[in-house]
Design a protein around this motif. Structure first.
Motif, PDB file in Angstrom:
ATOM      1  N   LEU A 295       0.814  -1.218   0.000  1.00  0.00           N
ATOM      2  CA  LEU A 295       0.000   0.000   0.000  1.00  0.00           C
ATOM      3  C   LEU A 295       0.847   1.268   0.000  1.00  0.00           C
ATOM      4  CD1 LEU A 295      -2.858  -1.132   2.420  1.00  0.00           C
ATOM      5  CD2 LEU A 295      -2.816  -1.147  -0.081  1.00  0.00           C
ATOM      6  N   SER A 296       2.120   1.136  -0.359  1.00  0.00           N
ATOM      7  CA  SER A 296       3.026   2.293  -0.306  1.00  0.00           C
ATOM      8  C   SER A 296       2.679   3.363  -1.338  1.00  0.00           C
ATOM      9  CB  SER A 296       4.469   1.837  -0.502  1.00  0.00           C
ATOM     10  OG  SER A 296       4.599   1.168  -1.744  1.00  0.00           O
ATOM     11  N   GLU A 297       1.927   3.006  -2.362  1.00  0.00           N
ATOM     12  CA  GLU A 297       1.547   4.007  -3.378  1.00  0.00           C
ATOM     13  C   GLU A 297       0.026   4.018  -3.538  1.00  0.00           C
ATOM     14  OE1 GLU A 297       5.273   3.943  -6.458  1.00  0.00           O
ATOM     15  OE2 GLU A 297       3.822   2.321  -6.736  1.00  0.00           O
ATOM     16  N   SER A 298      -0.665   3.986  -2.406  1.00  0.00           N
ATOM     17  CA  SER A 298      -2.115   3.765  -2.466  1.00  0.00           C
ATOM     18  C   SER A 298      -2.892   4.959  -3.031  1.00  0.00           C
ATOM     19  CB  SER A 298      -2.657   3.385  -1.087  1.00  0.00           C
ATOM     20  OG  SER A 298      -2.454   4.440  -0.192  1.00  0.00           O
ATOM     21  N   GLU A 299      -2.237   6.082  -3.240  1.00  0.00           N
ATOM     22  CA  GLU A 299      -2.918   7.248  -3.813  1.00  0.00           C
ATOM     23  C   GLU A 299      -2.517   7.504  -5.264  1.00  0.00           C
ATOM     24  OE1 GLU A 299      -5.021   9.545  -1.872  1.00  0.00           O
ATOM     25  OE2 GLU A 299      -5.017   7.796  -0.540  1.00  0.00           O
ATOM     26  N   LYS A 300      -1.551   6.725  -5.734  1.00  0.00           N
ATOM     27  CA  LYS A 300      -0.951   7.016  -7.048  1.00  0.00           C
ATOM     28  C   LYS A 300      -1.971   6.977  -8.194  1.00  0.00           C
ATOM     29  CE  LYS A 300       3.383   5.926  -9.358  1.00  0.00           C
ATOM     30  NZ  LYS A 300       4.574   5.070  -9.258  1.00  0.00           N
ATOM     31  N   GLY A 301      -2.950   6.092  -8.099  1.00  0.00           N
ATOM     32  CA  GLY A 301      -3.905   5.939  -9.196  1.00  0.00           C
ATOM     33  C   GLY A 301      -5.204   6.699  -8.992  1.00  0.00           C
ATOM     34  N   LYS A 302      -5.297   7.448  -7.908  1.00  0.00           N
ATOM     35  CA  LYS A 302      -6.515   8.183  -7.552  1.00  0.00           C
ATOM     36  C   LYS A 302      -7.100   8.941  -8.751  1.00  0.00           C
ATOM     37  CE  LYS A 302      -8.410   7.881  -3.637  1.00  0.00           C
ATOM     38  NZ  LYS A 302      -8.064   7.364  -2.319  1.00  0.00           N
ATOM     39  N   GLY A 303      -8.370   8.747  -8.972  1.00  0.00           N
ATOM     40  CA  GLY A 303      -9.043   9.483 -10.038  1.00  0.00           C
ATOM     41  C   GLY A 303      -8.780   8.918 -11.423  1.00  0.00           C
ATOM     42  N   LYS A 304      -8.030   7.850 -11.504  1.00  0.00           N
ATOM     43  CA  LYS A 304      -7.765   7.220 -12.797  1.00  0.00           C
ATOM     44  C   LYS A 304      -8.455   5.852 -12.848  1.00  0.00           C
ATOM     45  CE  LYS A 304      -3.874   9.631 -14.602  1.00  0.00           C
ATOM     46  NZ  LYS A 304      -3.698  10.625 -13.529  1.00  0.00           N
ATOM     47  N   THR A 305      -8.730   5.408 -14.069  1.00  0.00           N
ATOM     48  CA  THR A 305      -9.502   4.182 -14.271  1.00  0.00           C
ATOM     49  C   THR A 305      -8.746   3.211 -15.165  1.00  0.00           C
ATOM     50  OG1 THR A 305     -11.589   5.366 -14.024  1.00  0.00           O
ATOM     51  CG2 THR A 305     -11.665   3.293 -15.259  1.00  0.00           C
ATOM     52  N   ILE A 306      -8.664   1.963 -14.710  1.00  0.00           N
ATOM     53  CA  ILE A 306      -8.117   0.910 -15.558  1.00  0.00           C
ATOM     54  C   ILE A 306      -9.263  -0.006 -15.986  1.00  0.00           C
ATOM     55  CG2 ILE A 306      -7.515  -0.625 -13.605  1.00  0.00           C
ATOM     56  CD1 ILE A 306      -5.046  -1.501 -15.264  1.00  0.00           C
ATOM     57  N   GLY A 307      -9.322  -0.298 -17.269  1.00  0.00           N
ATOM     58  CA  GLY A 307     -10.303  -1.251 -17.786  1.00  0.00           C
ATOM     59  C   GLY A 307      -9.644  -2.601 -17.984  1.00  0.00           C
TER      60      GLY A 307
ATOM     61  N   GLN B  33     -12.341   6.338 -24.394  1.00  0.00           N
ATOM     62  CA  GLN B  33     -13.091   7.435 -23.782  1.00  0.00           C
ATOM     63  C   GLN B  33     -13.296   7.209 -22.286  1.00  0.00           C
ATOM     64  OE1 GLN B  33     -13.821   9.897 -25.984  1.00  0.00           O
ATOM     65  NE2 GLN B  33     -13.009   8.578 -27.603  1.00  0.00           N
ATOM     66  N   TYR B  34     -13.248   5.948 -21.860  1.00  0.00           N
ATOM     67  CA  TYR B  34     -13.650   5.611 -20.492  1.00  0.00           C
ATOM     68  C   TYR B  34     -12.476   5.286 -19.570  1.00  0.00           C
ATOM     69  CZ  TYR B  34     -18.469   5.003 -22.288  1.00  0.00           C
ATOM     70  OH  TYR B  34     -19.708   5.188 -22.849  1.00  0.00           O
ATOM     71  N   CYS B  35     -11.335   4.930 -20.150  1.00  0.00           N
ATOM     72  CA  CYS B  35     -10.242   4.389 -19.335  1.00  0.00           C
ATOM     73  C   CYS B  35      -8.954   5.192 -19.521  1.00  0.00           C
ATOM     74  CB  CYS B  35      -9.943   2.940 -19.743  1.00  0.00           C
ATOM     75  SG  CYS B  35     -11.370   1.849 -19.627  1.00  0.00           S
ATOM     76  N   ASP B  36      -8.147   5.224 -18.478  1.00  0.00           N
ATOM     77  CA  ASP B  36      -6.804   5.795 -18.571  1.00  0.00           C
ATOM     78  C   ASP B  36      -5.785   4.728 -18.954  1.00  0.00           C
ATOM     79  OD1 ASP B  36      -7.266   8.637 -17.482  1.00  0.00           O
ATOM     80  OD2 ASP B  36      -8.293   7.331 -16.065  1.00  0.00           O
ATOM     81  N   ILE B  37      -6.120   3.484 -18.680  1.00  0.00           N
ATOM     82  CA  ILE B  37      -5.276   2.348 -19.043  1.00  0.00           C
ATOM     83  C   ILE B  37      -6.223   1.232 -19.513  1.00  0.00           C
ATOM     84  CG2 ILE B  37      -3.571   0.648 -18.231  1.00  0.00           C
ATOM     85  CD1 ILE B  37      -3.019   2.526 -15.816  1.00  0.00           C
ATOM     86  N   ILE B  38      -5.851   0.553 -20.599  1.00  0.00           N
ATOM     87  CA  ILE B  38      -6.643  -0.594 -21.064  1.00  0.00           C
ATOM     88  C   ILE B  38      -5.790  -1.854 -20.949  1.00  0.00           C
ATOM     89  CG2 ILE B  38      -7.847  -1.680 -23.012  1.00  0.00           C
ATOM     90  CD1 ILE B  38      -8.268   1.123 -24.197  1.00  0.00           C
ATOM     91  N   ALA B  39      -6.293  -2.837 -20.210  1.00  0.00           N
ATOM     92  CA  ALA B  39      -5.618  -4.127 -20.112  1.00  0.00           C
ATOM     93  C   ALA B  39      -6.527  -5.169 -20.756  1.00  0.00           C
ATOM     94  CB  ALA B  39      -5.341  -4.476 -18.662  1.00  0.00           C
ATOM     95  N   VAL B  40      -5.936  -6.058 -21.529  1.00  0.00           N
ATOM     96  CA  VAL B  40      -6.780  -6.985 -22.291  1.00  0.00           C
ATOM     97  C   VAL B  40      -6.186  -8.387 -22.325  1.00  0.00           C
ATOM     98  CG1 VAL B  40      -5.698  -6.355 -24.503  1.00  0.00           C
ATOM     99  CG2 VAL B  40      -7.983  -7.368 -24.491  1.00  0.00           C
ATOM    100  N   ARG B  41      -7.063  -9.366 -22.189  1.00  0.00           N
ATOM    101  CA  ARG B  41      -6.691 -10.774 -22.373  1.00  0.00           C
ATOM    102  C   ARG B  41      -7.314 -11.264 -23.681  1.00  0.00           C
ATOM    103  NH1 ARG B  41      -6.344 -15.915 -18.387  1.00  0.00           N
ATOM    104  NH2 ARG B  41      -4.305 -14.934 -18.265  1.00  0.00           N
ATOM    105  N   CYS B  42      -6.481 -11.722 -24.580  1.00  0.00           N
ATOM    106  CA  CYS B  42      -6.968 -12.191 -25.888  1.00  0.00           C
ATOM    107  C   CYS B  42      -6.093 -13.361 -26.330  1.00  0.00           C
ATOM    108  CB  CYS B  42      -6.944 -11.069 -26.922  1.00  0.00           C
ATOM    109  SG  CYS B  42      -5.418 -10.109 -26.993  1.00  0.00           S
ATOM    110  N   PHE B  43      -6.554 -14.555 -25.998  1.00  0.00           N
ATOM    111  CA  PHE B  43      -5.813 -15.779 -26.304  1.00  0.00           C
ATOM    112  C   PHE B  43      -5.682 -16.010 -27.812  1.00  0.00           C
ATOM    113  CE2 PHE B  43      -7.109 -18.376 -22.238  1.00  0.00           C
ATOM    114  CZ  PHE B  43      -6.315 -17.549 -21.471  1.00  0.00           C
TER     115      PHE B  43
END
Lengths: 318, 318, 318
Positions: free
Chosen positions: A28-40, A102-112
Motif C-alpha cells: 500500500l506504499s503508493e495507495s494514492e498514485k492511481g486516484k481518479g484514474k480508471t483501468i479497464g 473514452q472511459y479508461c486511462d489504461i486498457i488491459a486486455v486478455r486475448c488468447f
C-alpha cells in the motif's frame, strides 16, 4: 513505461523486479498514485489469477477498476477489418477500443490465440488492434503469443529463490496435455529468461519446437532426462506444435514431471503458471511437494501487475 | 471467530445477534475495520441476496471485495482427490484454494449440494476442501448441508419480531416444489433454532424427514394443520427426500401455505429465505400479505454477513 | 429528480445539459456526494457503454456500486402477475425488486423489449414493475420503448457541436440491419429532440414509421435523399416495423449511410448510439471519417449518467 505487451517494453528488467519486491514488502506504499484514474480490465477469455491479481494490484494503487467479460456481458465482437457486419458479430473491436479510450486511462486486455489460423495468431490479430487503436497505454493480460505479466512474476520468483553466486540452470520443459494449447507462456518465458542472468535450456519432444523468434539461440534438447540434469529451476508447461500449427504429434515417452525425474536435478524448484492438469502435466507428489514454488509464483502475479501499473502511472502522471 | 460454516462456530449467539442489530442501527460504524484487507467471494452457484448482501457488508467494513463466478469466469474445477485430469476439468479445487490463500485475507464460498451422491453432499465434498486447504478464515455462503448466514439472519429477524414474555412457537414447514431441492436451509434453520429460546416444530410429509443429525430432538409432525396450530412464526421451505436421497415421494395433501392455513395460527409471521416459487410454495396472498416478514429477512442478510465479517476481522486483527 | 425513465422526468433540460457539461469539465467535483449510498445496476441484457459509463459515473460521485447480471448470476425471473411458478422461472421480478429495495438507495435497470408481444413492449411490462414496486428512485438503463440516458448524452453532444445562431437541422435516419431491432433509441431520440431547439426530421422506409406517440408532429419523410438535404446532424439507427410489430418489410433502396450521401448535407455530423454494424448501417468511411462524432457521443454517456445520478442524490439528500 508507455505500454506493456512484451519484455521489450521494459526499460530495465532488474529495476522493475526490484520495484516489485519493494511493493511485496509494502503493497500500500503508493495507495494514492492511481486516484481518479480508471483501468479497464477486458477479458475475452477465462481468467482466475490474472483477473484477481490485476484487481488487487489496481486497488492497491487506488485505481478505479472496470472489469468487462466482453463476450458474456457486452457484444459479440467482429475482428476483421472492412467486414460487412451482416452476420453474428454485433460490434467491431475497433469501436469497442475507441469507446474504451473514452472511459479508461489504461486498457488491459486478455486475448488468447484462436489456435485456428497460424497467421492470425503469430500476427496477434486481436492485440495488434488494441495497439493500433488504443490512445491510452495498453497492457497485455496474455495475448496470442506472449504472457508478459506471468513472465515478470516468474522472474521475480526466480530472483527470490536464488541466492547462490552462479547462474542457475533453468529448464523449460514441455508437458503432456489432452488439447492443443497455445504457445504464449512458453514463448514469453523463453523471451524473458534470455534477459535474465540464467542458463536457459528448453526441452520438448520432436515436432514441438517453439517459434524460433522467441527461442533464438537457446539450446533445445529433445531428451527430457538429459535436459533436466542438474537443473536449479524447472518450468513445466504444455504447448502444441508450432510448425504443424496446433497439431499434437504423437509422443512416446512419458513427459509428465514426477519426483523420480527430480532426482537428477539440483533439488530443482518447480514452477508452473497454473491452471495445471494434475497427474497429466505433473504428478500430485510434485505439485504438493516441497520443491514446488508454484503458489508463491501465483502470489507474485500481484506484484508483477502492480509494478507494471505503477510504471504506467508514472508515465501518465509525468 | 476463526471461521463460519455452522452454528458451532458462533461463541455466543445472543451476542452476535445483538451486534448485528447494532450494525443495522449504524452500518458504517466500523467503516475502517477492513481497510487494506481483501475478501474473496467465490460463487460456484447462482446468488442474488447472498451476493449483494455480502458485497454491501464488506464495503460497509472497508474491505476490498473480489467477486468470482468461478465456473463462468475462471476454469472448470476438478474436485476428486488424486484425479488424473485428462478430461473436462482444467483446475483442481485444491490449487484454486491455494491461490485464493495468496490473494485473500478471508475466503467466502457458495457450493451447493450436487444432489447426486448422498455421501458427497453429507460429507460436504467441496466445502471440506476449503476447510482443509484454506489458510485464511473460510465463510460459507451456503454449502451442501447448511446456510448459516441465512440462519443468522433468520435469528435476527425473529428477535426483532418477538417482544412477548414467552417462547414463540416456530414451525418449519415443508412446501411443494417441482424439482429436487437441497436440505441446506432446512437443516441449518433447525440447527440454529435449537440454540434459540423458541419452541421448534418441523412439519413435512412422510418420506421427507430431514437428516436426524440436524433435527435431533425436535418434534416432527406429518400433519401440517396440527403443526401450524398456534404458530407464532412459520418458516416455509421445500426440500427433497433425505432418506431416499433427492427423490420426491408423492404427496397427496396440498402443502402450499395459504391465508386459510394461517387462520389456525397465532397471527403467525411468515418467513422464507427466497427465491420463492409463488403459488407453489406459498400463495401470492401470503407473500404479499401483512403476515410476511420475508423482505425484512432479506434485508437482515446484510447485517448477518456484516456481524460475521466483523468478528472474523477481530480475529485477524488480534 | 425523483426517477429517470423518460424525458418527462427532467424538470429543465437545458439545466441538466449545462450540469453535465460542468461535470465533464470536472468529473470529481462531487466525489463525496454519494458516500455511504448504494446504486444497484441490474442488467437483464447485454451492455458495454451503459455498464461502464454508469459504473464510472457512480464512482465519480462516491457511490457504492452493485452490478448484477441478473440472468447469469442470480435466478431465472418470472414476470407474469399471479403466475403459478411451476415451470422454469425461479424468482418473481416483484420479489427481486423488493429485495433490491432493501439493499439499494437507487435502482437502475436495463430491460430491453422482448420483440414478441407488442402489447408487452408498449406497456413496458418489465420497467413498469420496477416503477410499481421500487421504493427507491428508478433509473432506466434502456427499457422496451426508451433509452433516456442515451438521449441525454445525444443532447449534450449536439449542444457541444453547435455554435451557430440558428436551429440545426437534425435528421434521424433509419438504417439497414439483419435482425428485428427494438424502437427504444429511435423513440427516445425523437422524444428528446422535440424538447431541444432543433428542426427534427425522421426518415425511414414505408412500413417503418415509429410509434406516433413518440414522433407526434415530427415530419416523417420516406425519401432518405430528400430528408438528408442540408442536414447539420444525422442520427443513424435501425428499427423494425412498429405497425407490423417486429416485422422487417422489404426495403429496395440502399439506406446505408455513406460519404456519397453526406455530400448533400451541411457537412453533417454523424451520430450513432453504438454498437453499430459497419458496412450495413453505415460505411467504414463514415464511421472512421471526420464527420463522425460517435465516440464523443459515447464519452458523453458518462456525464449524462453522472448528471442524472447527481440530481437523484440531491433528491435523496434533501
Amino acid at each position: 513505461m508507455k505500454k506493456f505487451t512484451s519484455v521489450s517494453d521494459v526499460e530495465n528488467l532488474q529495476e522493475i523486479i526490484k520495484k516489485a519486491l519493494q511493493i511485496k514488502e509494502n503493497p500500500l506504499s503508493e495507495s494514492e498514485k492511481g486516484k481518479g484514474k480508471t483501468i479497464g480490465l477486458v477479458f475475452l477469455n477465462s481468467s482466475l489469477r490474472t483477473r484477481l491479481s490485476s484487481q488487487i494490484a489496481a486497488q492497491n494503487l487506488g485505481l478505479n477498476v472496470l472489469t468487462l467479460n466482453a463476450a458474456q456481458e457486452a457484444w459479440n465482437l467482429e475482428f476483421a477489418d472492412g467486414a460487412v457486419m451482416n452476420g453474428d458479430t454485433v460490434e467491431h473491436i475497433k469501436d469497442a477500443i475507441e469507446v474504451l479510450n473514452q472511459y479508461c486511462d489504461i486498457i488491459a486486455v486478455r486475448c488468447f490465440a484462436g489456435m485456428k489460423s497460424k497467421e492470425d495468431d503469430v500476427n496477434e490479430s486481436i492485440l495488434s488492434q488494441f495497439e493500433q487503436h488504443a490512445k491510452v497505454p495498453v497492457i497485455s493480460l496474455e495475448s496470442a503469443t506472449r504472457h508478459p505479466l506471468q513472465s515478470l512474476a516468474d522472474c521475480i520468483t526466480i530472483k527470490e529463490n536464488w541466492q547462490e553466486n552462479r547462474k542457475p540452470k533453468v529448464v523449460l520443459t514441455w508437458a503432456p496435455h489432452i488439447k492443443p494449447i497455445a504457445h504464449a507462456v512458453g514463448n514469453s518465458f523463453a523471451e524473458w529468461m534470455q534477459e535474465m542472468d540464467v542458463d536457459l535450456v528448453i526441452t520438448n519432444p520432436e515436432g514441438y519446437d517453439l517459434d524460433k523468434n522467441f527461442t533464438k539461440n537457446v539450446k533445445v534438447i529433445h531428451d527430457q532426462d538429459e535436459a533436466l540434469k542438474d537443473a536449479d529451476f524447472i518450468y513445466v508447461k504444455n504447448w502444441s506444435s508450432f510448425d504443424d500449427y496446433a497439431a499434437m504429434p504423437e509422443v512416446k515417452e512419458n513427459w509428465m514431471l514426477t519426483n523420480e525425474k527430480l532426482k537428477n536435478t539440483n533439488q530443482a524448484k518447480v514452477m508452473h503458471c497454473l491452471p495445471v492438469r494434475r497427474n497429466v502435466e505433473l504428478s500430485d507428489e510434485v505439485m504438493d511437494g516441497e520443491n514446488s514454488i508454484i503458489y508463491q509464483q501465483a502470489k507474485n502475479r500481484i506484484f508483477s501487475a502492480q509494478a507494471v501499473f505503477s510504471e504506467i502511472l508514472d508515465e501518465l502522471n509525468s
